[in-house]
Structures are given as structure tokens and as C-alpha cells.
Design an enzyme around this catalytic site. Structure first.
Site, PDB file in Angstrom:
ATOM      1  N   ASP A 173       0.841  -1.186   0.000  1.00  0.00           N
ATOM      2  CA  ASP A 173       0.000   0.000   0.000  1.00  0.00           C
ATOM      3  C   ASP A 173       0.885   1.248   0.000  1.00  0.00           C
ATOM      4  O   ASP A 173       1.888   1.308   0.730  1.00  0.00           O
ATOM      5  CB  ASP A 173      -0.890  -0.020   1.244  1.00  0.00           C
ATOM      6  N   GLU A 213       1.687   0.276  -4.996  1.00  0.00           N
ATOM      7  CA  GLU A 213       1.198   1.549  -5.503  1.00  0.00           C
ATOM      8  C   GLU A 213       2.371   2.527  -5.565  1.00  0.00           C
ATOM      9  O   GLU A 213       2.775   3.075  -4.545  1.00  0.00           O
ATOM     10  CB  GLU A 213       0.118   2.113  -4.576  1.00  0.00           C
TER      11      GLU A 213
END
Length: 709
Positions: free
Chosen positions: A409, A438
Site C-alpha cells: 500500500d 502503488e
């Protein structure tokens, strides 16, 4: 509690530099000399710089030699004033990292039936104690811990401590703070205390699965433990729990498979679960009252308790998560764990901040915690013991829980070196571990060239990144609900679509693409974040009927499955998942977030179509080429008029044709006889009617796959 009232402040900012702040209200902020004392000896300080800042006089002083960490020091001024020497910015220096880096693998609890070893890294503490409480007792025992090299504090306690609750009392800057072990692996309900357990009782043999030679062979399906089975029609007994997600042979209202058995039948290879490490936002003792995605991390090495049948039993969450993973493996699938090492829920309350204040988090140029994550803190992954923590955690999840991959994340908060070390660690355990993240470029005080972002993909060749260009060019901008991408009928995205469907490697451009290799591109149009694609279609195709919306949806999802790179599906995407227009459902109720298994029955034709596309991808390797060179040597773009896009795979003799317009188009096929694997009605590896060379009609809003006989 603070042990003294401070008339002025003093901080150790480097190993031999002390900053002293005298308020102007205190002797006008003036002192011609300072002494550092440990109550045994006194050492004069050399004043190197003096200047006024706001209502204080700032003195930068030099030590003649380094102080001894773990000992309490005091600063004396010429007026006889006295204050404690607090630990300041020294903890963010490279010299501190080098001095106190510990490479041992025994932090936390090392359990034994006859004695247990406990260790914690607390280099700036002047005292650490262990707080032990037997199970079913109201009384705790306090045990003094011994300071060792590299800032380690340890104690060995005789006897069998299984089920004992424990915490650490850490003394820093004259304050005693009670903290949960940062390395804790078992917890009481809501993570209030650590629990000593015998992990050997929970271990299972690893199920061996066929080796995955390249990440492009993966098909990732993202879901949330609770969403996956909580719906009344899931057919699952343990709804919303680890055990429910692992139930087999469950069926919906139409007696067709649901849950894990359905995913095996669908054909995906990896299930990616939103965070399952312990998080805030849900009361584990009343788990049905609240909902949360899980991006509020509390304890990174212990499972979340709200998904277990008994959050008060420290073994339940461990054994039930392991059972789920085991069931997935026995079904021939793999598990990707969503990890949130970029931030902590509340910095001030975290174990990290209580044990070594200021060390684990980045600070900006004025000394305040940075906020690139948008939640109040950024983990400083570039620091040696933070990096070690992340690596130790990854290794623990792989070896103890048999995790097959990790989704990072907000990976752009982390640094390139840490991510490459994660890759090397995973390779040493299982080289077909998938790592994705990400790679957004976020405003955190780390030099651009060190950030684990898409722009630095060449520095991280073994790590895949979410391809937001794919998402926004195929579906339309995530941040403009009314923007339409190529698959939704916008032919202005045609050139972008060519580039994206060929792996984002720069196929139709001079120079480099977004990625060096297709295995770095996570292709998606929908995930847990933002609006589902169906909800976006309802907004930007308001005057279109559902039949046409389904065609657009089918086309966009089909492009995800047949593009070069790694396909990524949001759970329920294959049956037009809706969240009733909610674009940020991180704590919305089950009625919004649940995976509606009735829709799987209602839209079974689309589900079958997606199964067929998955079969095509798995059977025809031209849809999952492994290198940029292979793509460049095998792909030819056919000269069709916009918005029709034709891709010819020369070696495989396969044509992939997309018509994203709402009108039919006539095209000419290359010479030969062609069988249909997919068109606007069906998809699969059984060939259908054949076309000879000549013109054919391509239906509106459709993809087509033809193979040469």
C-alpha cells in the site's frame, strides 16, 4: 509521567552536538556556559553557535566525546539551572543508525516450555522493564531488563509462560511508557496486550504448488475477508470470517458455486486480501457493529481479530488464518497479502513512537512529522532498523503463514533500496513470490531518486506497479467520474490503448515506455478504491441502457484480461459489482461493501464470458509474453480505422480485435482461414465458426479473438 518541570530544554541532535533552548523569560535567554553531567562527572560544553528564534535563545553546543546511551544526563547552565538532556534529532542521523543497527533475528519473544527470552530494541531508553501477567490473573509482575550492545534490552524468564500477557515499560526523556511489543505475534482482543504463545502448535506443512515462471502468468483477484462471504446468499456458515473465506463447496441460491470454490472455477491464480494484520477501526468484541478496510495498522505481525471466531483467544486468529491459507493452497490458488508498512494508525500511540520516539517516522525541514500518506505520518523505511523491521515482518509472514505475495500500500512512501531488499529476501525463500505496489509519487521528504515510485521502475525490475495509465485510459479518469476511456467509447484514447495493451513498454513510441518489462505492469480498471466500474458507467453513461453498459463493462474487463502484463480484477467485477455510488467505502456498512452473490447468478452469462477469456489467456501464451523483446518481435498493429484496434500475434497466428464504438465496423482479415475464440457473444478455447480472408463485420462494443486454422 514527566519527572521534572523544565525551565529550559536541551536535546541531543547529533552524537556530539547538543541544542539548548533558553526562553527569553529565563535570564533573558542568556548563559555564557553549559555543563553536561551524569551525576558522576561534569563535562563542559563548547558553544558553537548562538541565535534567537522566536521567544527563545538557541545554543548549539559541542561535546568533547560521545555520551553513553542508556544513562541519564543533565544540562547545567551558569545560573545553576538544570534540565534533563532529551533525545532529539540524533535518532535521525546515519551515525546513530550505524551505531545501533542490530542484525539479530530474536527481537520480540522466543518461547520455550522451560524458559522464554524477550528482547526489545530501545537504544535511547534509560530503563526498560517487562510487565508480565499470568492468564486469568489481575496482578502483574514487573521484571527489570538488562541493556546489551546495539541498544538491545533483554530478559530470560524461567518457567512456562504460555498464555501470559506481556508488555514493556520504557523510560525515555524522563517518561515511563507502557508499550505493546513492536514484534508482537499474538494479542488479546483489540490488540491491547501481547500474549506469549507456542507457535509450534499452530504450524502446518506447506502445500507445494507448481512454480510460476513469470508474474505475467498470474491473474490476481482482490477481495476483503468480510466482503467475500458476509452476504446472505454466500452459502457460507462462518460469514465474514477467516473460516468462512476458506469454506469449500459452498453454493448460492441457484446452487452454483460461491466463495473459494467459485474462484477456483473462475480460473484466477492469486487471491489478494485487503489487510489481515491487526488494525484499528473495528471493535473485535463487537465486530458486526463497525466496518473497515484495514488500512489503520496497529500490529504488523499479528492477524486481525475481528475475522476470527474468538478474538479473546490468542490462538484463534492465528490458526484460523493459517487454515484459510491452507485451504486456498489446497485449491491450487495462492495468497497475496496487502501490507501497509507506509504508515501507522496514530503515530503518538504507536509502539514505534513509544519505544524510540522520533526514529520510525520521517520529519520535515522544521522537524514536524511528514504527511505524504495523508494520515499524519510516514514510515521512514530508509532507516536501518525500520528497514529491518519490514524485512523481518515479510520473512515472518512467508515462513510462518506461507504467504505467496505482497501488495504494498502506498509503496511510493517507501524507498528503492528497501523494496529491492524485499525482493531479494522473497527470492531467497520462494522466487515466484509476487511483489506489487502503488508507486504513486507522494510528498514525503525522501529524494525523488530514492522513492519506490513508477518513475524509478528501472531501479526495481522485480517489482510490479499499479498502472494508473491503464486504468484511466481504458476506463476513464478515476478522478473525473464523467470521463470516458477507450473501452467506454472514447476513440481519443486509441493510441494510449495500443501502448497499454502491448505492455506499456513504449511499443508505439520512440524511446522508453512506462515500464521496461510487461511483468512490471499491473493492469486494472477497478479495485477497492474509488467507484466500481459499474457505478462509473451509471454516471457517465446516464442515457444508455443497461445492455450497452454491460457491453462497455465487459470490454474494459476483457482488455484487462488480454493485455500484456499482469491482470488484476476487483472481486465481483465479473458480475458488475456496485457499491451504490459510494466512491470511498472504507468504513461503509456491509450493505455497500458486501460481495452480492445474487448478482453472480443474475449475470451468469458475463461470468462465463470472463471464465472463457481467462482460459484463452492461460492457453495462448501470446497474451502473456514475458519480455519486451518478445512483444516487439511478435506483435503487429493492423491498419484498421479508428476506433477499431487490431493486434496480430505473428508467431501464434492470433488476431485480437477491439471495437469500442457503438456502431458496427467492417474490417479485412489477413490471408488465411480464421476460427473464433471470442466475440461479442462468447469466449473460450473451443473454436467456433471460421472466416476466410475478406471482410467481416465487428459488432459494436466488442472484443474478438481469432486464431488461424
Amino acid at each position: 509521567m514527566i519527572a521534572t518541570e523544565r525551565n529550559f530544554l536541551a536535546y541531543l541532535d547529533e552524537l556530539k552536538i547538543i541544542t539548548i533552548l533558553l526562553p527569553l523569560s529565563y535570564h533573558h535567554g542568556l548563559s555564557s556556559s553549559f555543563i553536561v553531567s551524569d551525576d558522576i562527572q561534569q563535562i563542559p560544553l563548547t558553544i558553537m553557535e548562538k541565535r534567537q528564534i522566536e521567544n527563545k535563545m538557541k545554543y548549539i553546543c559541542q561535546l568533547s566525546e560521545e555520551i553513553l546511551f542508556g544513562r541519564q544526563y543533565w544540562i547545567l547552565d551558569e545560573h545553576g539551572g538544570k534540565t534533563d538532556l532529551q533525545i532529539g534529532a540524533v535518532i535521525r542521523t546515519n551515525s546513530f543508525d550505524d551505531k545501533f543497527y542490530y542484525d539479530g533475528n530474536d527481537l520480540g519473544v522466543t518461547y520455550g516450555e522451560k524458559q522464554t527470552l524477550l528482547k526489545i530494541w530501545a537504544p535511547t531508553a534509560t530503563g526498560v522493564k517487562l510487565k508480565l501477567r499470568p492468564p486469568d490473573s489481575q496482578f502483574s509482575e514487573i521484571v527489570k531488563m538488562r541493556r546489551e550492545d546495539r541498544g538491545i534490552w533483554s530478559v530470560t524468564v524461567n518457567g512456562d509462560l504460555e498464555y501470559y500477557h506481556y508488555s514493556f515499560l520504557v523510560h525515555v526523556n524522563l517518561e515511563w511508557r507502557e508499550v505493546v511489543d513492536p514484534y508482537v505475534k499474538a494479542l488479546t482482543a483489540n490488540g491491547e496486550h501481547g500474549v506469549i504463545v507456542n507457535l509450534a502448535k499452530t504450524r502446518r506443512p506447506k502445500v507445494n504448488l507448481p512454480y510460476i515462471s513469470n508474474p505475467v502468468d498470474a491473474i490476481i483477484y482482490e477481495t476483503h475477508i468480510r466482503d467475500f462471504t458476509i452476504h446472505p446468499s454466500s452459502g457460507v456458515n462462518h460469514k465474514g470470517l477467516y473460516l468462512g473465506a476458506g469454506e469449500l463447496d459452498t453454493k448460492g441460491k441457484d446452487s452454483s458455486p460461491t466463495g473459494l470454490s467459485y474462484l477456483k472455477e473462475l480460473g484466477i491464480t492469486h487471491i489478494e486480501f485487503l489487510p489481515v494484520h491487526d488494525f484499528a477501526g473495528v471493535n473485535e468484541l463487537e465486530p458486526n457493529k463497525d466496518y473497515n478496510w484495514g488500512y489503520n495498522p496497529l500490529h504488523f505481525n499479528a492477524p486481525e481479530g475481528s475475522y476470527s471466531t474468538d478474538p479473546s483467544n490468542p490462538y484463534s486468529r492465528i490458526m484460523e488464518l493459517k487454515h484459510l491459507i491452507d485451504q486456498i493452497h489446497r485449491s491450487g490458488l495462492r495468497v497475496i497479502m496487502d501490507v501497509v508498512y507506509n504508515h501507522i494508525y496514530i503515530r503518538e500511540n504507536s509502539s514505534f513512537e513509544k519505544v524510540v520516539p522520533g526514529y520510525y517516522f520521517r520529519h520535515n525541514e522544521i522537524g514536524l512529522p511528514s504527511n505524504g500518506t495523508g494520515v499524519g505520518n510516514d514510515i521512514a523505511s530508509e532507516r536501518k532498523m525500520v528497514r529491518k523491521y519490514i524485512l523481518d515482518s515479510i520473512q515472518y509472514w512467508m515462513e510462518e503463514y506461507h504467504i505467496d505475495g505482497f501488495r504494498f500500500d502506498l509503496m511510493g512512501i517507501l524507498d528503492v533500496e528497501t523494496m529491492n531488499l524485499v525482493r531479494a529476501l522473497c527470492d531467497s525463500i520462494a522466487s515466484d513470490t509476487i511483489i506489487l505496489g502503488e508507486g504513486w509519487n507522494l510528498n514525503t521528504p525522501l529524494p525523488q531518486e530514492r522513492k519506490a515510485i513508477i518513475a524509478n521502475q528501472a531501479k526495481m525490475p522485480g517489482i510490479a506497479q499499479f498502472n494508473d495509465r491503464f486504468r484511466d485510459s481504458i476506463k476513464g479518469s478515476t478522478f473525473n467520474l464523467f470521463d470516458k476511456g477507450y473501452a467506454l467509447g472514447n476513440e481519443h484514447y486509441l493510441e494510449a490503448a495500443i501502448e497499454l495493451l502491448t505492455g506499456s513498454i513504449g511499443f508505439n513510441k520512440k524511446g522508453h515506455g512506462l515500464f521496461n518489462e510487461p511483468s512490471q505492469s499491473i493492469n486494472y480498471v477497478e479495485c477497492h478504491d474509488n467507484h466500481t466500474m459499474w457505478d462509473k458507467l451509471l454516471a457517465c453513461h446516464k442515457n444508455t441502457d443497461d445492455s450497452s453498459r454491460m457491453k462497455y463493462h465487459r470490454l474494459a474487463t476483457g482488455l484487462v484480461l488480454l493485455a500484456q502484463g499482469i491482470p488484476f480484477l476487483h472481486s465481483g467485477q465479473e458480475f458488475f459489482r456496485t457499491k451504490q455510488g459510494d466512491g470511498n467505502s472504507y468504513r461503509s456498512p456491509d450493505s455497500i461493501n458486501q460481495l452480492d452473490w445474487d448478482r453472480k447468478s443474475i449475470y451468469k452469462e458475463n461470468v462465463e464470458y470472463m471464465k472463457g477469456l481467462i482460459q484463452i489467456r492461460k492457453t495462448y501464451s501470446c497474451f502473456r509474453m514475458k519480455t519486451q523483446a518478445e512483444i516487439r518481435s511478435n506483435v503487429r498493429i493492423l491498419p484498421y480505422n479508428s476506433p477499431v484496434l487490431g493486434i496480430y500475434f505473428e508467431k501464434a497466428k492470433v488476431i485480437f480485435i477491439i471495437n469500442s464504438s457503438s456502431r458496427e465496423n467492417r474490417i479485412t482479415l489477413p490471408e488465411g482461414e480464421w476460427s473464433v475464440l471470442a466475440n461479442h457473444e462468447f469466449a473460450g478455447i473451443s473454436t467456433s465458426k471460421a472466416f476466410k480472408v475478406g471482410e467481416i463485420i465487428i459488432e459494436p462494443i466488442s472484443l474478438n479473438v481469432l486464431v488461424k486454422k
